[in-house]
Write a protein that holds these residues in place. Structure first.
Motif, mmCIF file in Angstrom:
data_model
loop_
_atom_site.group_PDB
_atom_site.id
_atom_site.type_symbol
_atom_site.label_atom_id
_atom_site.label_comp_id
_atom_site.label_asym_id
_atom_site.label_seq_id
_atom_site.Cartn_x
_atom_site.Cartn_y
_atom_site.Cartn_z
ATOM 1 N N UNK A 1 0.850 -1.190 0.000
ATOM 2 C CA UNK A 1 0.000 0.000 0.000
ATOM 3 C C UNK A 1 0.889 1.245 0.000
ATOM 4 N N UNK A 2 0.518 2.230 -0.802
ATOM 5 C CA UNK A 2 1.257 3.479 -0.873
ATOM 6 C C UNK A 2 1.166 4.204 0.465
ATOM 7 N N UNK A 3 2.316 4.472 1.076
ATOM 8 C CA UNK A 3 2.344 5.027 2.432
ATOM 9 C C UNK A 3 1.815 6.457 2.486
ATOM 10 N N UNK A 4 2.042 7.258 1.457
ATOM 11 C CA UNK A 4 1.633 8.661 1.492
ATOM 12 C C UNK A 4 0.137 8.839 1.303
ATOM 13 N N UNK A 5 -0.450 8.069 0.398
ATOM 14 C CA UNK A 5 -1.874 8.220 0.083
ATOM 15 C C UNK A 5 -2.758 7.166 0.721
ATOM 16 N N UNK A 6 -2.155 6.119 1.317
ATOM 17 C CA UNK A 6 -2.902 5.009 1.919
ATOM 18 C C UNK A 6 -3.842 4.361 0.905
ATOM 19 N N UNK A 7 -3.333 4.168 -0.308
ATOM 20 C CA UNK A 7 -4.113 3.543 -1.365
ATOM 21 C C UNK A 7 -3.323 2.378 -1.971
ATOM 22 N N UNK A 8 -4.056 1.503 -2.653
ATOM 23 C CA UNK A 8 -3.465 0.340 -3.310
ATOM 24 C C UNK A 8 -3.657 0.485 -4.817
ATOM 25 N N UNK A 9 -2.565 0.370 -5.577
ATOM 26 C CA UNK A 9 -2.659 0.474 -7.034
ATOM 27 C C UNK A 9 -3.123 -0.853 -7.622
ATOM 28 N N UNK A 10 -4.078 -0.780 -8.550
ATOM 29 C CA UNK A 10 -4.671 -1.958 -9.180
ATOM 30 C C UNK A 10 -4.480 -1.845 -10.688
ATOM 31 N N UNK A 11 -4.095 -2.927 -11.331
ATOM 32 C CA UNK A 11 -3.933 -2.964 -12.787
ATOM 33 C C UNK A 11 -4.926 -3.953 -13.375
ATOM 34 N N UNK A 12 -5.639 -3.531 -14.411
ATOM 35 C CA UNK A 12 -6.663 -4.374 -15.032
ATOM 36 C C UNK A 12 -6.404 -4.511 -16.528
ATOM 37 N N UNK A 13 -7.056 -5.521 -17.133
ATOM 38 C CA UNK A 13 -7.022 -5.726 -18.581
ATOM 39 C C UNK A 13 -8.389 -5.346 -19.136
ATOM 40 N N UNK A 14 -8.394 -4.448 -20.109
ATOM 41 C CA UNK A 14 -9.644 -4.002 -20.725
ATOM 42 C C UNK A 14 -10.164 -5.099 -21.648
ATOM 43 N N UNK A 15 -11.448 -5.414 -21.525
ATOM 44 C CA UNK A 15 -12.065 -6.439 -22.345
ATOM 45 C C UNK A 15 -12.471 -5.853 -23.696
ATOM 46 N N UNK A 16 -12.027 -6.508 -24.777
ATOM 47 C CA UNK A 16 -12.372 -6.059 -26.107
ATOM 48 C C UNK A 16 -11.585 -4.824 -26.511
ATOM 49 N N UNK A 17 -11.936 -4.284 -27.663
ATOM 50 C CA UNK A 17 -11.277 -3.083 -28.179
ATOM 51 C C UNK A 17 -12.339 -2.158 -28.757
ATOM 52 N N UNK A 18 -12.030 -0.866 -28.754
ATOM 53 C CA UNK A 18 -12.968 0.133 -29.256
ATOM 54 C C UNK A 18 -12.150 1.343 -29.709
ATOM 55 N N UNK A 19 -12.494 1.954 -30.857
ATOM 56 C CA UNK A 19 -11.743 3.140 -31.308
ATOM 57 C C UNK A 19 -11.779 4.287 -30.311
#
Length: 350
Positions: A240-258
């Motif tokens: 967890x980020x000590x300064x902001x008390x948040x957790x970074x999350x990485x996701x994969x976008x489903x499908x593609x769109x222009x």
């Protein structure tokens, strides 16, 4: 003396008349409003059950699935430049060719030496079979052949470094060099991004970190369109980020769109919890305290305070997990003016 006595009598007479008039009117407060002990008019809400879900909206950023800077491994002069800015290229496409004629000449020289030494080794092998030379002499000739082969391989590797190729299928960015320039490993040539598949990153408060599991689905929107897109959690940061008390999350976008462009701002919607039969009250009915939360409970025209435990919430209602029961009446307005055992009059009940 007689004048002063007459003045005192007149003042006493006027004071007596003023007191009599005040008693007749019932005091100063009655002349301007209701009696002091009038009930306080408030609104209330009857505790009920309802389907309730807690949603969280956080900002996110769209990213290419892969992105890298194209830089040379060696220094040299550009003899061919093939960087179609903004276009897609296939993996292995030659983007830059550096001058390599000196290396090609060195390679030819080594190949000629290898042919000579290979023939010499063949003749010495025949001589060894009839005892014409010693084993050591033959081994030295074989060693010379192997050394030349190693030198040739080394030169071929150096030649391959003069060709800078696309590491994967992707879109080429803007070029930072021109044809004929002399470049070194510190020079940036261009960037390449894999945009056929996108990733998205966002951060959540640390209290939600335990539910950010791999594979969990999230939804998001972007500016300019009401369309909703989906993504699944790929991984989370290890700490967890000590300064902001948040957790970074990485996701994969489903499908593609222009409409989905790397770097775009996204509004990420997270459905954290849901209860089909949650015991609810309006959020404004909660009175926060230093150590707990409480509500003003209405009963038989009076009020008393009750400590409660809350659960999930949305923009209007909050779940009560302990402290209230179905059918209780809680006060929703005038909470700052209410005191314990205050007389209450309900003007509206939801």
């Amino acid at each position: 003396m007689k004048g002063k006595s007459r003045l005192a009598v007149l003042l006493l007479f006027a004071f007596a008349i003023a007191c009599k008039e005040e008693k007749k009117n019932g005091g100063g407060s009655a002349a301007t409003g209701a009696p002091r002990n009038a009930p306080l008019q408030v609104e209330a809400f009857i505790v009920k059950t309802q389907s309730l879900s807690e949603n969280l909206e956080v900002p996110g950023t769209l990213l290419p699935f892969e992105q890298t800077e194209i830089r040379p491994e060696i220094s040299g002069r550009i003899v061919k430049l093939n960087i179609p800015e903004g276009s897609f290229v296939k993996q292995g496409t030659v983007l830059v060719k550096l001058f390599d004629e000196d290396l090609q000449a060195q390679l030819k020289k080594l190949q000629v030496q290898l042919q000579i030494n290979a023939k010499t080794a063949e003749r010495q092998k025949e001589l060894l079979s009839i005892g014409g030379i010693s084993q050591q002499e033959y081994d030295l000739s074989e060693l010379a052949v192997n050394n030349l082969k190693a030198d040739i391989d080394l030169v071929k590797v150096s030649i391959s470094k003069t060709e800078i190729r696309a590491p994967f299928d992707g879109r080429i960015g803007l070029k930072a060099i021109s044809d004929g320039a002399y470049i070194s490993p510190t020079n940036l040539i261009t960037t390449i991004s894999q945009v056929a598949q996108l990733k998205m990153e966002f951060s959540v408060p640390e209290k939600y970190s335990d539910i950010m599991r791999k594979g969990r689905m999230v939804t998001f929107t972007i500016a300019g369109t009401p369309k909703t897109f989906n993504a699944s959690i790929l991984a989370t940061e290890s700490a967890i980020e000590a300064n902001t008390r948040t957790l970074k999350v990485r996701t994969i976008v489903k499908g593609s769109d222009p409409l989905l462009v790397p770097g775009a701002f996204a509004k990420v919607g997270l459905k954290l919890d849901e209860n089909d039969k949650a015991l609810i009250i309006p959020t404004q009915a909660i009175i926060p305290q230093a150590r707990n939360k409480r509500v003003a409970l209405y009963s038989n025209g009076a009020v008393k305070y009750q400590v409660v435990t809350t659960g999930i919430r949305d923009s209007s209602y909050v779940q009560i997990t302990d402290g209230l029961k179905l059918g209780d009446t809680v006060i929703t307005t005038g909470l700052l003016a209410i005191r314990p055992e205050s007389k209450i009059k309900l003007t509206k009940v939801q």
